[in-house]
Every structure is written in structure tokens, then in C-alpha cells.
Design an enzyme around this catalytic site. Structure first.
Site, PDB file in Angstrom:
ATOM      1  N   ILE A 112       0.830  -1.217   0.000  1.00  0.00           N
ATOM      2  CA  ILE A 112       0.000   0.000   0.000  1.00  0.00           C
ATOM      3  C   ILE A 112       0.861   1.262   0.000  1.00  0.00           C
ATOM      4  CG2 ILE A 112      -0.215   0.001   2.551  1.00  0.00           C
ATOM      5  CD1 ILE A 112      -3.107   1.100   2.141  1.00  0.00           C
ATOM      6  N   ASP A 114       0.290   4.872   1.244  1.00  0.00           N
ATOM      7  CA  ASP A 114      -0.634   5.659   2.086  1.00  0.00           C
ATOM      8  C   ASP A 114      -0.232   7.128   1.939  1.00  0.00           C
ATOM      9  OD1 ASP A 114      -2.044   6.859   4.215  1.00  0.00           O
ATOM     10  OD2 ASP A 114      -1.977   5.049   5.432  1.00  0.00           O
ATOM     11  N   THR A 118       7.063   6.262   2.746  1.00  0.00           N
ATOM     12  CA  THR A 118       7.908   5.066   2.703  1.00  0.00           C
ATOM     13  C   THR A 118       8.528   4.894   1.326  1.00  0.00           C
ATOM     14  OG1 THR A 118       6.583   3.959   4.403  1.00  0.00           O
ATOM     15  CG2 THR A 118       7.883   2.535   2.943  1.00  0.00           C
ATOM     16  N   LYS A 142      -3.975   4.649  -1.340  1.00  0.00           N
ATOM     17  CA  LYS A 142      -5.043   5.256  -0.543  1.00  0.00           C
ATOM     18  C   LYS A 142      -5.318   6.670  -1.041  1.00  0.00           C
ATOM     19  CE  LYS A 142      -5.219   4.153   3.952  1.00  0.00           C
ATOM     20  NZ  LYS A 142      -5.061   4.252   5.431  1.00  0.00           N
ATOM     21  N   PHE A 163      -8.666   2.648   7.507  1.00  0.00           N
ATOM     22  CA  PHE A 163      -7.567   1.768   7.912  1.00  0.00           C
ATOM     23  C   PHE A 163      -7.889   0.350   7.485  1.00  0.00           C
ATOM     24  CE2 PHE A 163      -4.368  -0.402  10.301  1.00  0.00           C
ATOM     25  CZ  PHE A 163      -3.330   0.500  10.354  1.00  0.00           C
ATOM     26  N   VAL A 164      -7.056  -0.190   6.584  1.00  0.00           N
ATOM     27  CA  VAL A 164      -7.333  -1.525   6.044  1.00  0.00           C
ATOM     28  C   VAL A 164      -6.306  -2.546   6.528  1.00  0.00           C
ATOM     29  CG1 VAL A 164      -8.619  -0.771   4.015  1.00  0.00           C
ATOM     30  CG2 VAL A 164      -6.133  -0.944   3.883  1.00  0.00           C
ATOM     31  N   ASP A 170      -1.272  -5.117   8.237  1.00  0.00           N
ATOM     32  CA  ASP A 170      -1.495  -5.341   9.670  1.00  0.00           C
ATOM     33  C   ASP A 170      -2.030  -4.119  10.405  1.00  0.00           C
ATOM     34  OD1 ASP A 170       1.050  -3.868   9.492  1.00  0.00           O
ATOM     35  OD2 ASP A 170       1.166  -4.237  11.650  1.00  0.00           O
TER      36      ASP A 170
HETATM   37  C1  PRP Z   1       3.078   0.089   5.837  1.00  0.00           C
HETATM   38  C2  PRP Z   1       2.798  -0.421   4.441  1.00  0.00           C
HETATM   39  C3  PRP Z   1       3.699   0.415   3.569  1.00  0.00           C
HETATM   40  C4  PRP Z   1       3.729   1.749   4.291  1.00  0.00           C
HETATM   41  C5  PRP Z   1       2.788   2.723   3.616  1.00  0.00           C
HETATM   42  O1  PRP Z   1       4.264  -0.521   6.325  1.00  0.00           O
HETATM   43  O2  PRP Z   1       3.121  -1.797   4.353  1.00  0.00           O
HETATM   44  O3  PRP Z   1       5.001  -0.128   3.527  1.00  0.00           O
HETATM   45  O4  PRP Z   1       3.280   1.490   5.650  1.00  0.00           O
HETATM   46  O5  PRP Z   1       2.681   3.929   4.349  1.00  0.00           O
HETATM   47  P1  PRP Z   1       3.158   5.346   3.813  1.00  0.00           P
HETATM   48  O6  PRP Z   1       2.817   5.445   2.368  1.00  0.00           O
HETATM   49  O7  PRP Z   1       2.355   6.317   4.656  1.00  0.00           O
HETATM   50  O8  PRP Z   1       4.629   5.487   4.064  1.00  0.00           O
HETATM   51  P2  PRP Z   1       4.625  -0.582   7.884  1.00  0.00           P
HETATM   52  O9  PRP Z   1       5.545   0.532   8.248  1.00  0.00           O
HETATM   53  O10 PRP Z   1       3.368  -0.692   8.687  1.00  0.00           O
HETATM   54  O11 PRP Z   1       5.486  -1.921   8.017  1.00  0.00           O
HETATM   55  P3  PRP Z   1       4.956  -3.403   7.667  1.00  0.00           P
HETATM   56  O12 PRP Z   1       4.957  -3.506   6.178  1.00  0.00           O
HETATM   57  O13 PRP Z   1       5.956  -4.307   8.279  1.00  0.00           O
HETATM   58  O14 PRP Z   1       3.585  -3.555   8.268  1.00  0.00           O
HETATM   59 MG    MG Z   2       2.393  -2.181   9.164  1.00  0.00          MG
END
Ligand code: PRP
Ligand code: MG
Ligand code: MN
Length: 189
Positions: A112, A114, A118, A142, A163-164, A170
């Protein structure tokens, strides 16, 4: 939570719909491929999409002989810690590991987008070693006012600002083992 069914308020995308979409994404990605691909899974959330996407690319090869050589890489990136707030993007990638990407055609696989923070941070880091090409696929994007405007090359579904969880996404490490993508109940948060 002990009773998963009570904690998710609705199914947003059923598993079968996800799988149908991944078949189409696999075709698009293979058709555009410039040559051998290094497919990079962004852990943990990306692991299920990565596994199913690689499977579909392999099936295409068997069906019509379309041959794209894949090598598989895994990058641990964590932004969201104890709850739904971001504590800064942490990329677990040594300089030696990063060098492996030099001159390669990369396909980054994420669950995703968001805010986009990231992915922008990861792409900045990867650019340092000058890959030959970098493309990104995310199963979900999103629609949120918190977006930094980043849009990946291949998107599965645009989803509302909720929140999905499920299909490896997770909440506090729970719900990754659900098959469908679900909206979490407010009572759970
Ligand atoms: C979640 C998701 C993406 C990121 C998206 O990872 O898997 O990698 O957040 O969010 P953003 O666009 O606002 O940056 P998370 O940090 O929860 O780690 P995980 O993949 O281990 O759950
Ligand atoms: Mg996560
Ligand atoms: Mn993630």
C-alpha cells in the site's frame, strides 16, 4: 484480538477479486519488461502480493512462453510502529546489499501507498546506486489528503481513506493472516 471476525467491520476487497487483478497486473508488468527483473519485496506488508504476483508471472511463462527472468530480493522497511502513527521510515538495507541493485532493472513490490513517505524514501535510497531502471507496483493506493503525491507505475486498487488490514496488511501486527482486504472497526483502534 481473539475474535478476528468481530474486529473487522467489512470486507473491502474479497480475495478472489485481488487474485483476478493480480493476473492482469502480471501481464502488464511482463509486457513492459525491459529484460531480466530484480523483483524486490518490501517486507512485511508486501509479502503476500509479492508471492502471488511472482506466481502469476511464472504462470504467464508457462502459458505463452513469455519469458522474463526473475531474481527475488527482500527489503525490510518499517514506518508504522505501535499504532497508526508513523515514527519515521527505517530501511534495513546494508550498503553491500544496496550495491546488488546497481545496473539492474528493479520492480519494487509494495502492499500500500498511504502517505507515500515510505516509497519516496526507499526510491531515494535506491537511486544512490544507479539501477538501470526502477518501476514500482503497489496493490493499493489510498486516496488521502495526507498523500505526498507519489503514484506508483502499476496500481491494483485505489481505496478510500480508511484503515485496512488483511492480505498481509497489519494493525499492530494482527490481521496479516486474513485472506480478504478488510476495513478495521473503530472499536478495535
Ligand atoms: C506500511 C505499508 C507500507 C507503508 C505505507 O508498512 O506496508 O510499507 O506502511 O505507508 P506510507 O505510504 O504512509 O509510508 P509498515 O511501516 O506498517 O510496516 P509493515 O509492512 O511491516 O507492516
Ligand atoms: Mg504495518
Ligand atoms: Mn510495509
Amino acid at each position: 484480538p481473539d475474535h478476528y471476525e468481530e474486529d473487522v467491520s467489512s470486507i473491502l476487497i474479497p480475495h478472489g477479486v485481488i487474485m483476478d487483478r493480480i493476473k492482469k497486473l502480471a501481464r502488464m508488468i511482463v509486457d513492459d519488461s525491459p529484460g531480466p527483473l530484480v523483483v524486490c519485496c518490501v517486507l512485511k506488508g508486501g509479502h503476500q502480493y509479492f508471492a502471488d504476483l511472482v506466481d502469476e508471472i511464472k504462470k504467464l511463462r508457462r502459458i505463452n512462453g513469455t519469458s522474463v527472468q526473475l531474481s527475488l530480493e527482500f527489503i525490510r522497511v518499517k514506518s508504522y510502529m505501535n499504532d497508526t502513527s508513523s515514527g519515521g521510515v527505517k530501511i534495513s538495507l546494508t550498503d553491500a546489499e544496496l550495491q546488488e541493485f546497481k545496473g539492474k532493472n528493479l520492480l519494487i513490490v509494495e502492499d500500500i501507498i498511504d502517505t507515500g513517505a515510505t516509497m519516496v524514501k526507499l526510491l531515494d535510497r535506491l537511486a544512490l546506486v544507479e539501477p538501470k531502471s526502477v518501476r514500482v507496483t503497489s496493490l493499493l493506493i489510498k486516496k488521502t489528503p495526507r498523500s505526498n503525491g507519489y503514484i506508483p507505475d502499476y496500481v491494483g486498487f485505489a481505496i478510500p481513506d480508511a484503515f485496512v488490514v488483511g492480505y498481509a496488511l497489519d494493525y499492530n501486527e494482527y490481521f496479516r493472516d486474513l485472506d480478504h482486504i478488510c476495513v478495521i472497526s473503530v472499536s478495535c483502534i
